[in-house]
Write a protein that holds these residues in place. Structure first.
Motif: not given
Length: 171
Positions: A56-81
């Motif tokens: 998975v290569s994805s982007d999610i929008e998070l809210t910064c814990d320090r400034s409460l500003e939104p930002y885009i966090q890239p996420i990459e991961s592997d999994y097997e089923v």
């Protein structure tokens, strides 16, 4: 039928690959906002099981814990089923899962696994990239003073009058 649900008859015997592009409407990542991403899937199908490896290569929008500003966090991961017919108990860990599969349904879905893989890679401390240095460590807070401040060197000698009264009671 979601983009991450596949008909078994469309999966050829042996090894095959698919790439699925996901839009912001394809996954619900509440309380976070899914911006989009891509899932690269490797199928391996036999008569007894179907193994699904995905990246998975994805982007999610998070809210910064320090400034409460939104930002885009890239996420990459592997999994097997692994989907098997004769599984008595389903198993799951951080690297993969074994799921029971009913071939009469003629479809399999990896939507839950993709969503959970993204969730598990959301950082615990959500910091906007402007608060992270070149080494990937959080920058220190800047300390600022407002108004007049008095520097008293005699603070150690000043005792609250209430403490004096309590000490008198003790004696």
């Amino acid at each position: 039928m979601s983009k991450l649900e596949f008909n078994i008859v469309e999966i050829p015997e042996g090894e095959s690959r698919r790439t699925v592009a996901l839009s912001d409407e394809d996954l619900d990542l509440s309380p976070h906002t899914f911006v989009g991403g891509q899932v690269e899937i490797l199928f391996y199908r036999t008569l007894h099981f179907i193994r699904v490896n995905f990246h998975v290569s994805s982007d999610i929008e998070l809210t910064c814990d320090r400034s409460l500003e939104p930002y885009i966090q890239p996420i990459e991961s592997d999994y097997e089923v692994v989907f098997k017919v004769d599984v008595k108990e389903e198993k799951e860990d951080e690297n993969g899962a074994v799921r029971r599969f009913n071939f009469s349904s003629n479809s399999l879905s990896i939507e839950d696994e993709v969503r959970d893989t993204i969730f598990l890679n959301v950082p615990v401390k959500k910091l906007h990239p402007k608060f992270i240095d070149d080494e990937g460590k959080p920058k220190d807070f800047e300390t600022k003073s407002f108004g007049d401040t008095e520097e008293d060197d005699d603070d150690s000698e000043i005792v609250d009058p209430r403490w004096k009264k309590l000490k008198e009671l003790k004696n």
